[in-house]
Design an enzyme around this catalytic site. Sequence first.
Site, PDB file in Angstrom:
ATOM      1  N   LYS A  62     -15.375 -20.621  41.175  1.00 34.97           N
ATOM      2  CA  LYS A  62     -15.431 -21.848  40.365  1.00 34.97           C
ATOM      3  C   LYS A  62     -14.023 -22.247  39.911  1.00 34.97           C
ATOM      4  O   LYS A  62     -13.642 -23.419  39.996  1.00 34.97           O
ATOM      5  CB  LYS A  62     -16.360 -21.635  39.164  1.00 34.97           C
ATOM      6  N   GLN A  91     -21.191 -17.778  32.417  1.00 32.49           N
ATOM      7  CA  GLN A  91     -21.838 -17.256  33.619  1.00 32.49           C
ATOM      8  C   GLN A  91     -23.067 -16.425  33.250  1.00 32.49           C
ATOM      9  O   GLN A  91     -23.015 -15.589  32.362  1.00 32.49           O
ATOM     10  CB  GLN A  91     -20.838 -16.418  34.436  1.00 32.49           C
ATOM     11  N   ASP A 134     -23.671 -27.041  32.986  1.00 25.45           N
ATOM     12  CA  ASP A 134     -24.725 -26.271  33.654  1.00 25.45           C
ATOM     13  C   ASP A 134     -26.095 -26.936  33.485  1.00 25.45           C
ATOM     14  O   ASP A 134     -27.046 -26.611  34.196  1.00 25.45           O
ATOM     15  CB  ASP A 134     -24.821 -24.869  33.031  1.00 25.45           C
TER      16      ASP A 134
HETATM   17  N1  GUN Z   1     -25.729 -17.702  37.535  1.00 26.88           N
HETATM   18  C1  GUN Z   1     -26.349 -18.060  38.690  1.00 26.88           C
HETATM   19  N2  GUN Z   1     -26.324 -19.400  38.834  1.00 26.88           N
HETATM   20  C2  GUN Z   1     -25.672 -19.892  37.757  1.00 26.88           C
HETATM   21  C3  GUN Z   1     -25.333 -21.204  37.340  1.00 26.88           C
HETATM   22  O1  GUN Z   1     -25.627 -22.220  37.978  1.00 26.88           O
HETATM   23  N3  GUN Z   1     -24.656 -21.300  36.167  1.00 26.88           N
HETATM   24  C4  GUN Z   1     -24.321 -20.222  35.429  1.00 26.88           C
HETATM   25  N4  GUN Z   1     -23.658 -20.412  34.279  1.00 26.88           N
HETATM   26  N5  GUN Z   1     -24.638 -18.993  35.777  1.00 26.88           N
HETATM   27  C5  GUN Z   1     -25.302 -18.833  36.949  1.00 26.88           C
END
Ligand code: GUN
Length: 294
Positions: free
Chosen positions: A54, A98, A121
């Site tokens: 990311k 995350q 998110d």
């Molecule tokens: N863990 C797995 N997918 C995601 C996501 O889209 N966002 C976040 N913050 N954590 C994740």
Amino acid sequence: MLSTTIIDGKETSRKTLQSLAEDIEQLKRQGHTPGLAVVLVGEDPASRVYVNSKVKACEELGIYSQKWTLPTETTQEDLVKLIRQLNADERIHGILVQSPPPRHIDEQAVILNIDPRKDVDGFHPVNVAKLVLEDPTGFVPCTPLGCMELLRSYGISPQGKHAVVIGRSMIVGKPMAHLLMSRQANATVTIAHSRTADLPALCRTADILVAAVGRPGLVTADFIKPGAVVLDVGINRVEDPTRPRGYRIVGDVDYGSVQPLCSAITPVPGGVGPMTIAMLMSNTVKACKLACGM
Ligand code: GUN
């Protein structure tokens, strides 16, 4: 024998990012640089990989980024303190913690502290409500958004189709179902889960099948109506001593047996995965635009 379109998430993601780069250029010319803060608590190796990709995507696009790597023993209180600091930071338009955090952290309570305008998110209840309300100012979770973008990009219209979503998570299954049933997509949607009776028979009624459960190879040939479109959201590590790392990544779909039956399918890796990051970048740019009154 029907020929199957292999939906190329890498290429679609590249195109999406290219078009975003133009938006970002324009924002920068007007004095606005989109900014994303990515927070990782703990040592989960998969999460570490996601967080790094990311941040790398931000760097490649010219999005300002902050990476916060906090130790496993970080308290809920300290994490919330950081979130509040990021809420107040004008350089930051998007905040992502995350998932999953370590067990002692109450994830939902942390999410409630993120300013909904920075919740790229789409996990905050305000954004969940906006999705259900079809309010375009909300943020939609990146993975289902990426699935919809793949369908759009390949000219696959969900209108009037029966879509079956396997999985009812807040990150994928539920938002995916809402997007598919929205007034933009107009599919008829069924959500299946671990207690669904005769899952293969239900899935055989699907024109569009979305697998988002995290069970390697769950979806086999007997789940598939010939000509169906299959979106595989699974990212599962399975042991493989022939690989240098000792594992390989597979989806929720038994690709070998399913692929020949479908009209289109996303491979794993290289399908839905790359779109998730592209949609995160897109949500960050959207947050920046909204913050600037655009
Ligand atoms: N863990 C797995 N997918 C995601 C996501 O889209 N966002 C976040 N913050 N954590 C994740």
